[in-house]
Design an enzyme around this catalytic site. Structure first.
Site, PDB file in Angstrom:
ATOM      1  CD  GLU A  87      57.777  70.986  23.752  1.00 27.81           C
ATOM      2  OE1 GLU A  87      56.596  70.624  23.794  1.00 27.81           O
ATOM      3  OE2 GLU A  87      58.438  71.287  24.778  1.00 27.81           O
ATOM      4  CB  ALA A 198      45.804  42.853  46.785  1.00 26.52           C
ATOM      5  NE  ARG A 228      52.111  51.976  48.544  1.00 28.40           N
ATOM      6  CZ  ARG A 228      52.460  51.191  49.549  1.00 28.40           C
ATOM      7  NH1 ARG A 228      53.726  51.150  49.954  1.00 28.40           N
ATOM      8  NH2 ARG A 228      51.555  50.416  50.135  1.00 28.40           N
ATOM      9  CG  LEU A 248      50.670  53.830  53.588  1.00 28.61           C
ATOM     10  CD1 LEU A 248      49.618  54.868  53.943  1.00 28.61           C
ATOM     11  CD2 LEU A 248      50.075  52.767  52.680  1.00 28.61           C
ATOM     12  CD  GLU A 332      48.503  51.544  48.539  1.00 26.10           C
ATOM     13  OE1 GLU A 332      48.697  50.452  49.101  1.00 26.10           O
ATOM     14  OE2 GLU A 332      49.437  52.265  48.131  1.00 26.10           O
ATOM     15  N   GLY A 334      40.431  50.580  53.120  1.00 28.26           N
ATOM     16  CA  GLY A 334      39.539  49.440  53.287  1.00 28.26           C
ATOM     17  C   GLY A 334      38.206  49.660  52.606  1.00 28.26           C
ATOM     18  N   GLY A 335      37.323  48.660  52.726  1.00 31.51           N
ATOM     19  CA  GLY A 335      36.065  48.677  52.007  1.00 31.51           C
ATOM     20  C   GLY A 335      35.123  49.810  52.380  1.00 31.51           C
ATOM     21  CG  LEU A 337      38.189  55.927  53.011  1.00 30.99           C
ATOM     22  CD1 LEU A 337      37.235  57.063  53.324  1.00 30.99           C
ATOM     23  CD2 LEU A 337      39.553  56.179  53.664  1.00 30.99           C
ATOM     24  CB  ALA A 338      36.885  51.517  48.990  1.00 28.05           C
TER      25      ALA A 338
END
Length: 600
Positions: A87, A198, A228, A248, A332, A334-335, A337-338
């Site tokens: 502002e 991806a 990131r 990373l 980011e 792997g499967g 942990l996702a």
């Protein structure tokens, strides 16, 4: 009354014709006004988003000032906590054009306690009307600025409350999106978590061998670097470290670097990994209590922080980082942990880069592991799905859970007290503070309160915050051009976060440049800076004195010297200094009162 539908004349009276014409004009005028308000609020949200990636994520504020003719007179956005409010920047840009103009804000101002700079700037500039996208999500700030502005005679309209229509609702949605991390954090007590992956067209994130570089295009990877830079931290699992040995980092050549978090229950991790190099970006490994103590010592020797949990699961980890003040986390992983994170209900949004490639493979991994679903009707549907082509890839994004609408959920402290006077916000004899947006955030060294301190020659210099001064003192008096340059760079840093990053990284990379007496001098340096801050700002002094009888604790779970630590194991020296100053100020006040009594 009949109408000649096929002709040019009607049997309406002239009075009704004028009334109908006026109604149509009125409706058109309202629609045009709503369209203008919505457009400027969306612009304020766009401005607010410009700070993302410049520093650690924080509440995002943007402001647009438009004249009565609809021309934009000034714009501004909050660069970081501790810098000028949006502002004020917009008012400075607009100048005299502020008189009788309208200010559009994506979110209600949330000044540090006792500092009403944003509200004062709008009032003093002569702003006639303020349009607010959403109220502030945090309880102790919610509604305060709206009431203050209205109390000064400024017309305030809040989208969804005072202004309602489809176009208004869409503008309000843009305001929710730009501060989704803050809103989700306030509502769910965990950071806003984004799952990014991806995959190939046939749904694989790696070949059967585990090789995954590169699935997506270079353009898509650049987008990931941007994501990131907008995050407080990036989470990966042990498999990602073992297979990919990732960096990373945001790779933007400077600026905010997210914390790198590795989740590993067994600590079956390599002794050498890029993530163990913390010269450019910090790394935290979270694990189960007692896992590979010798390896924990090895990581600690490399500067990697290790945090143990009784039972390692995504929700407990995210609750911990919520307490640590994190707003946004990028997953980011792997499967496996996702799937665990999705099952724990802590993933809010998904970004999937789909590459036009097919790799096949019966045992090639997919982006999300077992969720226990056996029928397609159990599949999780994304909300507000977006499609975007990024180079040759397709980016599909959407929310796994809606952004909470905090309007009915989180009332302000005052509103709660009005409903139930027995409810008080701070019943504990301990007052915790940490982030500047906390109820006692003004106690933080990152609060936007410049101080003037004498240098080695006795000349006074202005520092933008206590943190600026403290970080620079590490290198003051060192006879090395690099140390002297570091002092100047810290002094000119735009925000306290940047000053802290400069000081800490230089201390890690070049410990030889840190003054030899720093360990014995740092408490005195902090004391002098904090005393100056609470001496020159009366409202901060009053705030500190109002805590008499309370223990003050900096609720930093990782700073075991200045903060209280995760389980109270920290030394809490900042809290101690504040309590010491409080005693000194109270003593001075008592002595002053006694002298006044004797003089009378």
């Amino acid at each position: 009354m009949a109408l000649a539908l096929g002709g040019t004349h009607t049997h309406l009276s002239p009075l009704l014709c004028r009334a109908a014409s006026n109604d149509n004009y009125s409706n058109a005028s309202i629609a045009a006004s709503h369209a203008r308000d919505a457009a400027y609020v969306r612009r304020a949200a766009e401005l607010a988003d410009m700070s993302a990636g410049s520093t650690s994520p924080h509440p995002n504020f943007g402001c647009v000032i438009a004249t009565s003719s609809g021309a934009v007179a000034g714009e501004g956005f909050l660069y970081a906590q501790g810098t000028k409010p949006a502002e004020i920047l917009a008012v400075e840009a607009a100048g005299e054009s502020c008189r009788r103009s309208t200010a559009y804000l994506n979110m209600e101002p949330g000044d540090c306690h006792g500092d009403h700079a944003a509200v004062s700037a709008l009032v003093e500039a002569g702003i006639e009307r303020v349009v607010v996208g959403i109220r502030h999500p945090l309880q102790h700030l919610r509604g305060n600025a709206v009431r203050a502005l209205r109390g000064q005679g400024v017309q305030v309209d809040v989208l969804g409350e005072d202004l309602k229509s489809k176009i208004i609702e869409n503008a309000r949605k843009s305001c929710l999106l730009v501060n989704a991390p803050l809103i989700c954090r306030a509502a769910s007590q965990v950071p806003f978590s984004v799952l990014k992956y991806a995959m190939t067209l046939d749904g694989k994130i790696a070949a059967s061998s585990g090789h995954a570089a590169w699935i997506s295009s270079k353009i898509s990877r650049s987008r990931v670097f941007e994501m990131r830079g907008r995050s407080d931290a990036i989470v990966v699992g042990g498999n990602t470290v073992r297979r990919d040995n990732p960096r990373l980092t945001a790779r933007h050549g400077g600026g905010h670097m997210p914390m790198r978090i590795v989740m590993s229950q067994s600590l079956d991790l390599p002794e050498e990994a890029i993530l163990w190099d913390v010269s450019d970006a910090s790394t935290i490994v979270v694990t189960q209590r007692g896992a590979r103590k010798s390896f924990q010592k090895l990581l600690a020797s490399k500067g990697v922080e290790v945090v143990e949990f009784d039972i390692l699961n995504p929700r407990d980890v995210m609750e911990y980082f919520h307490d640590r003040g994190y707003l946004s986390v990028l997953w980011e992983c792997g499967g496996t942990l996702a799937a665990s994170a999705i099952s724990a209900g802590i993933i809010h949004k998904v970004f999937a880069f789909v590459a036009p490639k097919i790799i096949g493979g019966k045992y090639a991994p997919s982006p999300v592991g077992e969720l226990g679903m056996v029928q397609m009707t159990q599949a999780l549907d994304l909300i507000d799905v977006c499609y975007e082509q990024v180079g040759p890839d397709m980016l599909i994004s959407g929310f796994l859970q809606p952004i909470p609408d905090l309007t009915p959920i989180i009332p302000s402290v005052e509103e709660t007290y009005a409903i139930d006077p027995t409810v008080t916000p701070y019943e504990s004899k301990i007052i915790f503070f940490y982030k500047t947006w906390d109820p006692y955030g003004a106690f933080s060294n990152f609060s936007p309160h410049p101080i003037q301190m004498p240098d080695e020659n006795g000349d006074y210099a202005t520092w933008l915050s206590v943190e600026h001064f403290y970080q620079a003192q590490k290198f003051v008096g060192v006879n090395d051009p690099l140390a002297q340059d570091c002092v100047e760079r810290i002094k000119s840093a735009k925000s306290p976060e940047e000053a802290a990053r400069l000081g800490r990284s230089m201390q890690r990379q070049r410990p030889d440049l840190v003054r030899s007496d720093w360990e014995s001098a740092k408490i005195d340096a902090m004391y002098r800076a904090v005393k100056c801050k609470f001496s020159i700002y009366p409202h901060l002094n009053s705030m500190l004195l109002s805590t008499a009888g309370y223990v003050l604790v900096e609720a930093s779970p990782h700073d075991l010297f200045w903060g209280g630590g995760r389980d109270g194991e920290g030394l809490n020296y900042l809290g101690r200094l504040l309590m010491q100053l409080r005693s000194e100020f109270l003593g001075e006040s008592s002595a002053s009162n006694q002298n006044s009594f004797l003089a009378g």
